[in-house]
Design a protein around this motif. Structure first.
Motif, short mmCIF file in Angstrom:
data_model
loop_
_atom_site.label_atom_id
_atom_site.label_comp_id
_atom_site.label_asym_id
_atom_site.label_seq_id
_atom_site.Cartn_x
_atom_site.Cartn_y
_atom_site.Cartn_z
N ASN A 21 0.80 -1.21 0.00
CA ASN A 21 0.00 0.00 0.00
C ASN A 21 0.84 1.27 0.00
OD1 ASN A 21 -3.07 -0.65 0.40
ND2 ASN A 21 -1.95 -2.14 1.63
N TRP A 22 0.74 2.00 -1.08
CA TRP A 22 1.19 3.37 -1.22
C TRP A 22 2.69 3.60 -1.22
CZ3 TRP A 22 -1.77 7.33 -2.73
CH2 TRP A 22 -3.15 7.17 -2.66
N ASP A 23 3.41 3.11 -0.23
CA ASP A 23 4.80 3.51 -0.08
C ASP A 23 5.68 2.30 0.18
OD1 ASP A 23 7.18 4.80 0.33
OD2 ASP A 23 6.61 5.74 2.23
N GLU A 24 6.37 1.86 -0.86
CA GLU A 24 7.25 0.70 -0.72
C GLU A 24 8.51 1.02 0.08
OE1 GLU A 24 8.94 2.89 -4.26
OE2 GLU A 24 6.97 2.58 -3.33
N LYS A 25 8.81 2.29 0.23
CA LYS A 25 10.06 2.69 0.90
C LYS A 25 10.03 2.38 2.40
CE LYS A 25 11.41 6.27 -2.41
NZ LYS A 25 10.33 5.96 -3.37
N VAL A 26 8.83 2.18 2.97
CA VAL A 26 8.77 1.84 4.40
C VAL A 26 9.41 0.48 4.66
CG1 VAL A 26 6.71 3.22 4.79
CG2 VAL A 26 6.47 0.80 4.22
N TYR A 27 9.58 -0.33 3.63
CA TYR A 27 10.25 -1.63 3.78
C TYR A 27 11.68 -1.60 3.23
CZ TYR A 27 5.35 -2.72 4.45
OH TYR A 27 4.05 -2.71 4.90
N GLY A 28 12.17 -0.40 2.94
CA GLY A 28 13.53 -0.25 2.46
C GLY A 28 13.71 -0.52 0.98
N TYR A 29 12.62 -0.77 0.25
CA TYR A 29 12.74 -1.02 -1.18
C TYR A 29 13.23 0.24 -1.89
CZ TYR A 29 9.77 -5.16 -0.37
OH TYR A 29 9.26 -6.36 0.06
N PRO A 30 13.95 0.05 -3.01
CA PRO A 30 14.22 -1.22 -3.70
C PRO A 30 15.44 -1.95 -3.14
CG PRO A 30 15.11 0.61 -4.97
CD PRO A 30 14.42 1.22 -3.78
N VAL B 33 -2.14 1.69 -5.01
CA VAL B 33 -2.61 3.01 -4.61
C VAL B 33 -4.11 3.11 -4.85
CG1 VAL B 33 -0.39 4.11 -5.08
CG2 VAL B 33 -2.12 4.04 -6.88
N ASP B 34 -4.78 3.95 -4.05
CA ASP B 34 -6.21 4.19 -4.18
C ASP B 34 -6.45 5.51 -4.89
OD1 ASP B 34 -6.44 1.94 -2.55
OD2 ASP B 34 -6.51 3.16 -0.72
N LEU B 35 -7.57 5.60 -5.60
CA LEU B 35 -7.92 6.84 -6.30
C LEU B 35 -8.68 7.75 -5.32
CD1 LEU B 35 -9.01 5.27 -9.70
CD2 LEU B 35 -6.79 6.22 -9.07
N VAL C 280 -14.99 2.96 -6.13
CA VAL C 280 -13.97 3.21 -7.15
C VAL C 280 -12.90 2.15 -6.90
CG1 VAL C 280 -12.37 4.86 -8.17
CG2 VAL C 280 -14.52 5.65 -7.17
N ALA C 281 -13.07 1.00 -7.53
CA ALA C 281 -12.34 -0.20 -7.13
C ALA C 281 -11.06 -0.39 -7.91
CB ALA C 281 -13.24 -1.43 -7.31
N LYS C 282 -10.02 -0.72 -7.17
CA LYS C 282 -8.80 -1.23 -7.80
C LYS C 282 -9.06 -2.64 -8.29
CE LYS C 282 -7.41 -0.75 -3.80
NZ LYS C 282 -6.72 -0.81 -2.49
N LEU C 283 -8.28 -3.08 -9.26
CA LEU C 283 -8.45 -4.42 -9.80
C LEU C 283 -7.30 -5.30 -9.33
CD1 LEU C 283 -9.45 -3.43 -13.44
CD2 LEU C 283 -10.95 -4.15 -11.60
N PRO C 284 -7.57 -6.25 -8.46
CA PRO C 284 -6.48 -7.13 -8.00
C PRO C 284 -5.86 -7.93 -9.13
CG PRO C 284 -8.63 -8.00 -7.33
CD PRO C 284 -8.87 -6.63 -7.86
#
Length: 326
Positions: free
Chosen positions: A131-140, A150-152, A263-267
């Motif tokens: 969700n939203w921010d991959e940097k919280v896990y140190g990525y990349p 991300v949500d609209l 307003v649905a994201k598509l898995p």
């Protein structure tokens, strides 16, 4: 029926998913003998996880790659000790199976499996549903790429505001670490800390909080019911259709029966893009050479039952673009 309609709407957009910007991705070749492991943070039967798995299977169809799955089941069991144990079981499977690529969906797989055990390791990973921010896990990492979810939000809020009597906005959901993370991000990026949050551990608590939230807000995000052990679909439809008094919305497709707007994201998009990246890795690309991307597709669902009950007169332009629940 609604799930079939959403997937039908999704297929004409497949070509958007297999376009690399400068070139169109070629049809998959023969990957016999290659193993792709799908590690799901949640459980089989959860609509989001099922959609990601469907997308993976669609993209890998005809490749002859072996696909195996592991479900951490951390939506129904969100105790941290359980999650850590599930991550260790996934790690044990990876060490025994030695997959050529691991596709890991949603935040808990990144937080509890990839980050502590596989940062810059030899095994290549493709994450999705973070969700939203991959940097919280140190990525990349050198061995990791993936798809950020991300949500609209602005589109949803602009839609709800048309029928809201003010700007106060709330967020209600079954209690889960991911949902709390989303509210923090929403408040940081969009609402300057003014979005109120309501988290429930049972259906009875959810109903009480829903009634309370509508008195304290002019519009309400109803995010997710997943993880509530006593959820009854028929009873929930009756309650939320009868007791909704302000515009409500969600970004999860399975919530469409309980809110005015979805307003649905598509898995399936998350799964297809992640599987495409996995195939590129099998073709010899390093994960670090594959850019991390965001989802781009969505579907609009309008619940006319709730709209009628709260006196909303919907615009013809919106109706022409939406799937309608009558």
């Amino acid at each position: 029926m609604k799930r079939h309609l959403m997937i039908f709407a999704f297929f004409p957009l497949v070509f958007l998913l297999i376009t690399d910007g400068s070139r169109t991705w070629a049809a998959p070749g023969n990957y016999a003998g290659k193993i792709i492991l799908y590690v799901d943070s949640y459980h089989q039967g959860y609509a989001w996880s099922n959609g990601i798995a469907d997308g993976i299977r669609m993209m890998l169809h005809g490749t002859n790659a072996e696909i195996q799955s592991f479900h951490m089941d951390t939506k129904r069991h969100n105790d941290e000790n359980y999650i850590k144990d599930a991550a260790l079981r996934a790690k044990s499977l990876i060490e025994r199976l030695k997959p050529d690529v691991v596709i890991a969906s949603d935040d808990n797989a990144s937080k509890y499996l990839i980050m502590p055990y596989y940062k810059d390791a030899e095994t290549p990973f493709v994450f999705c549903g973070v969700n939203w921010d991959e940097k919280v896990y140190g990525y990349p990492y050198s061995n990791v790429t993936g798809v950020v979810e991300v949500d609209l939000v602005r589109q949803m809020v602009d839609t709800l505001k048309r029928y809201a009597k003010g700007d106060r906005i709330g967020y209600i959901s079954a209690d889960a670490p991911t949902e709390r993370k989303i509210v923090e991000i929403y408040n940081k990026l969009f609402f300057k800390g003014k979005m109120k949050s309501y988290f429930a551990s049972s259906v009875a608590e959810l109903k009480q909080l829903f009634l309370k939230a509508q008195k304290e807000n002019d519009q309400l995000y109803f995010s997710n019911n997943a993880g509530l052990p006593d959820w009854n679909e028929k009873e929930a439809k009756t309650f939320f259709q009868a007791n909704t008094t302000i515009p409500t919305g969600s970004h999860n497709a399975w919530m469409a029966d309980y809110v005015l707007y979805t307003v649905a994201k598509l898995p399936e998009e998350q799964g297809m893009v992640a599987a495409k990246m996995a195939l590129r890795i099998l073709d010899g690309a390093s994960p670090s050479s594959i850019s991390i991307v965001n989802n781009r597709l969505s579907s609009l669902v309008i619940n006319m039952k709730i709209g009628r009950n709260i006196g909303v007169v919907l615009e013809l332009k919106q109706l022409s673009k939406a799937q309608i629940i009558r």
